[in-house]
Design a protein around this motif. Structure first.
Motif, mmCIF file in Angstrom:
data_model
loop_
_atom_site.group_PDB
_atom_site.id
_atom_site.type_symbol
_atom_site.label_atom_id
_atom_site.label_comp_id
_atom_site.label_asym_id
_atom_site.label_seq_id
_atom_site.Cartn_x
_atom_site.Cartn_y
_atom_site.Cartn_z
ATOM 1 N N THR A 9 -2.062 -5.903 -0.614
ATOM 2 C CA THR A 9 -1.711 -4.739 -1.426
ATOM 3 C C THR A 9 -0.196 -4.662 -1.533
ATOM 4 O OG1 THR A 9 -3.675 -3.552 -0.644
ATOM 5 C CG2 THR A 9 -1.934 -2.243 -1.662
ATOM 6 N N TYR A 10 0.307 -4.791 -2.747
ATOM 7 C CA TYR A 10 1.748 -4.755 -2.999
ATOM 8 C C TYR A 10 2.131 -3.364 -3.498
ATOM 9 C CZ TYR A 10 1.614 -9.841 -2.558
ATOM 10 O OH TYR A 10 1.446 -11.118 -2.079
ATOM 11 N N SER A 11 3.138 -2.780 -2.891
ATOM 12 C CA SER A 11 3.564 -1.439 -3.254
ATOM 13 C C SER A 11 5.088 -1.360 -3.193
ATOM 14 C CB SER A 11 2.931 -0.397 -2.334
ATOM 15 O OG SER A 11 3.141 -0.745 -0.979
ATOM 16 N N GLU A 28 -3.244 2.436 -0.793
ATOM 17 C CA GLU A 28 -4.353 1.514 -0.965
ATOM 18 C C GLU A 28 -5.539 2.200 -1.625
ATOM 19 O OE1 GLU A 28 -5.158 -0.113 2.813
ATOM 20 O OE2 GLU A 28 -3.324 -1.279 2.909
ATOM 21 N N ARG A 41 4.257 -5.374 1.328
ATOM 22 C CA ARG A 41 2.922 -5.966 1.181
ATOM 23 C C ARG A 41 2.082 -5.633 2.407
ATOM 24 N NH1 ARG A 41 1.241 -12.351 1.019
ATOM 25 N NH2 ARG A 41 2.454 -12.302 2.965
ATOM 26 N N THR A 42 0.883 -5.090 2.168
ATOM 27 C CA THR A 42 -0.070 -4.820 3.238
ATOM 28 C C THR A 42 -1.084 -5.951 3.280
ATOM 29 O OG1 THR A 42 0.165 -2.454 2.782
ATOM 30 C CG2 THR A 42 -1.654 -3.122 4.200
ATOM 31 N N HIS A 102 -5.089 -4.921 7.301
ATOM 32 C CA HIS A 102 -4.597 -3.545 7.426
ATOM 33 C C HIS A 102 -3.875 -3.308 8.756
ATOM 34 C CE1 HIS A 102 -6.797 -2.349 3.828
ATOM 35 N NE2 HIS A 102 -7.844 -2.957 4.337
ATOM 36 N N GLY A 108 -0.089 1.192 -4.834
ATOM 37 C CA GLY A 108 0.062 -0.249 -4.861
ATOM 38 C C GLY A 108 -0.900 -0.958 -5.794
ATOM 39 N N ALA A 166 -4.815 2.299 -5.279
ATOM 40 C CA ALA A 166 -4.343 1.035 -5.843
ATOM 41 C C ALA A 166 -5.327 0.491 -6.871
ATOM 42 C CB ALA A 166 -4.132 0.013 -4.725
ATOM 43 N N VAL A 193 -3.629 -4.174 -5.565
ATOM 44 C CA VAL A 193 -4.348 -5.118 -4.713
ATOM 45 C C VAL A 193 -4.466 -6.438 -5.464
ATOM 46 C CG1 VAL A 193 -6.478 -5.595 -3.463
ATOM 47 C CG2 VAL A 193 -5.628 -3.241 -3.628
ATOM 48 N N VAL A 241 -6.821 -3.017 -8.754
ATOM 49 C CA VAL A 241 -7.142 -4.374 -8.305
ATOM 50 C C VAL A 241 -6.832 -5.353 -9.435
ATOM 51 C CG1 VAL A 241 -8.930 -5.896 -7.398
ATOM 52 C CG2 VAL A 241 -8.946 -3.451 -6.819
#
Length: 209
Positions: free
Chosen positions: A119-121, A31, A64-65, A69, A136, A34, A138, A36
């Motif tokens: 947040t995609y990672s 994150e 996905r976060t 969090h 990731g 990451a 965001v 945006v």
């Protein structure tokens, strides 16, 4: 190197292990690094995951976060045999996995909504089951990219108005200011010359008979 479950692990097992992986600090690290992305609602967003040249990636795992969090969602995985396995709580018509290039895996989000924020990672795995976690992305749906306001340029204050009558008054004011300054200089020069004219010159003596 962190060892992950076998490739044939069930989606339920991945779902249970995901919070443990994030507890090791992997989620926070991704994150922080990451990027945006701001996207419009009801559009299609593509999130890419590029395999490093040092390994040959054959499987990608998507996560996905959520913004809180406190929860990490395992979305599913895809391999180069074009086999897709989704997590039990993931809509396969909303999230789609694919490979757009030889070294690039893609997560496609259909009809983006506000609920897709997060947040995609990804985690990449090669044939030797070596893993690479990548930073990731965001995703911020329904918001515009913030713009930086231009720097303000200070302007000189001018008391003169654009009105012709007011401008004429401003010109007369400037004229009399200059005239007063010129008069002062002339008086100063005259007084200086008069002062020096009254001082007796050295070497001049009057002889009285």
């Amino acid at each position: 190197m962190l060892q992950t479950p076998a490739l044939n692990a069930s989606p339920l097992l991945w779902t249970l292990l995901t919070p443990f992986l994030w507890s090791l600090g992997l989620g926070q690290t991704m994150e922080q690094n990451a990027s945006v992305v701001y996207t419009q609602l009801l559009t299609t967003e593509f999130i890419e995951c590029t395999c490093p040249k040092s390994i040959f990636c054959q499987t990608v795992f998507w996560f996905r976060t959520l913004p809180s969090h406190n929860k990490v969602q395992y979305l599913g995985r895809w391999n180069i045999a074009n086999r897709t396995i989704y997590s039990n709580d993931v809509d396969a018509t909303h999230f789609m996995f694919s490979r757009t290039k030889m070294d690039t895996f893609t997560l496609q989000i259909m009809n983006v909504t506000k609920e897709d924020i997060g947040t995609y990672s990804c985690l990449l795995m090669d044939t030797k089951e070596e893993q690479v976690w990548l930073a990731g992305v965001v995703l911020v749906p329904g918001e515009m990219h913030p713009t930086i306001p231009p720097e303000s340029v200070s302007k000189l204050d001018c008391n003169c108005s654009s009105d012709p009558l007011a401008a004429g008054d401003c010109d007369r004011h400037a004229f009399w200011s200059l005239a007063g300054l010129f008069t002062f200089l002339m008086i100063t020069l005259f007084c200086t010359l008069f002062y020096f004219s009254r001082i007796p010159k050295k070497g001049c003596h009057h002889i009285v008979k």
